[in-house]
Write a protein that holds these residues in place. Sequence first.
Motif, mmCIF file in Angstrom:
data_model
loop_
_atom_site.group_PDB
_atom_site.id
_atom_site.type_symbol
_atom_site.label_atom_id
_atom_site.label_comp_id
_atom_site.label_asym_id
_atom_site.label_seq_id
_atom_site.Cartn_x
_atom_site.Cartn_y
_atom_site.Cartn_z
ATOM 1 N N ARG A 305 0.833 -1.212 0.000
ATOM 2 C CA ARG A 305 0.000 0.000 0.000
ATOM 3 C C ARG A 305 0.861 1.252 0.000
ATOM 4 N N LEU A 310 -1.539 4.231 -1.007
ATOM 5 C CA LEU A 310 -2.969 4.016 -0.861
ATOM 6 C C LEU A 310 -3.346 3.964 0.620
ATOM 7 N N SER A 314 -7.048 -0.595 1.862
ATOM 8 C CA SER A 314 -7.181 -0.898 0.431
ATOM 9 C C SER A 314 -6.956 -2.397 0.190
ATOM 10 N N HIS A 315 -7.646 -2.937 -0.819
ATOM 11 C CA HIS A 315 -7.509 -4.354 -1.148
ATOM 12 C C HIS A 315 -6.102 -4.605 -1.682
#
Length: 429
Positions: A305, A310, A314-315
């Motif tokens: 991430r 991000l 977040s995925h």
Amino acid sequence: MDFSVLTEMDLELRESGMRRPFGEHFSKNSLRPPMMSWCPGMSRMDSTLISLAIRIDTRLHERWKERARRVACPITTSASLLGLPPLTASLPKSLPEPEPMQFGRVRLSPEERQRQISSRSCLYCGQAAFDTVNHQILLSTLSELGISGAAHAWIASYLTGRSYQVANRISACLADISVWMTDHHLKLNLGKTELLFLPGKDCPLHDLAITVDNSIVSSSQSAKNLGVILDNTLSFSTNIKAVARSCRFMLYNIRRVRPCLTQEAAQVLIQALVISRLDYCNSLLAGLPACAIKPLQLIQNAAARLVFNLPKFSHVTPLLRSLHWLPVEARIRYKTMVLAYGAVRGTAPQYLQALIRPYTQTRALRSSTSGLLASLPLRKYSSRSAQSKLFAALAPQWWNKLPHDARTAESITTFRRHLKPHLFKEYLG
């Protein structure tokens, strides 16, 4: 009578256990005429004869002890009629009780007995058979093998009050190392020397301490070797916590300068400072459950991430695919397979090559050239969870699931080229 015969007797194999020694010695034993006169109808060796022989041996032993305890008495002979002084003979008032491991009519001299006791040797064979064996593990193993009753109690009585000399042997070994280093103008740093005791199954922890050059080194719960922290249960939980803590510190520092970095620069920096720490000696973590390595996976997720800058939730799977990063569990498997390839090709250390062997079939089949490895047979007295962590068990299991092109690769570069896509597809689709 030897120890194996006595053990057979206690395992309700009395007739088979006594047949061999009786067959060898009964024909020339001085007890045969009295025994045959007492039992004229006995023409074969059966359980009755064996029981009678045991009773006779026990009675003779008791009579010998009774005579040994009597007060010495003079024995007058016909020499007194000739005016000569009487001949006297005396028996000792008492004899020391034999040790549990000392049986039969052969008795040790007091000096020899004291020497063997001081050296913690077995009074039966004269060797230090139990010096480095954990007594509780030994007794538990004997019980699992079916030895019980008098034989088990006999061995337990011998081990009672005795200690196995592991610490003394370690101290002597370190003393020799210290002398060797001194002769070569080196010094053994006892301040950095750590002692780690790895107990076996159902074995109590022992507070061991060794003495080297007048310095005492006590045992600890964990010890560091080549940057890896080993704990006394080999769960590697302490090492995982230490790696996760250092990686979080690196991610915190990188996050502070992330606005000044491009995505490519951030990726290179994170791979150099964070991912390399996750990969260091990660093959030691093979076989651990997913919950044990979860802290390391969370570190990798946070690193992915941060590369793309991000938010926290977040995925992460699409990010790992984009970065071509294998998950932590797959990275552990990747490193283990690389070691297995070296063991198969003969380039790994000898101790790794000895842990695996190729699979051989009774007749020629097409799969004979598939490069499979023989699976480790499950041991009867070992738990399945303990064996699942062994390199000798995991390496053949994972190796046989690889594609044929990977198993038959001629070089390590070709092997890696086939291995990573296989794991990438298995773990990330």
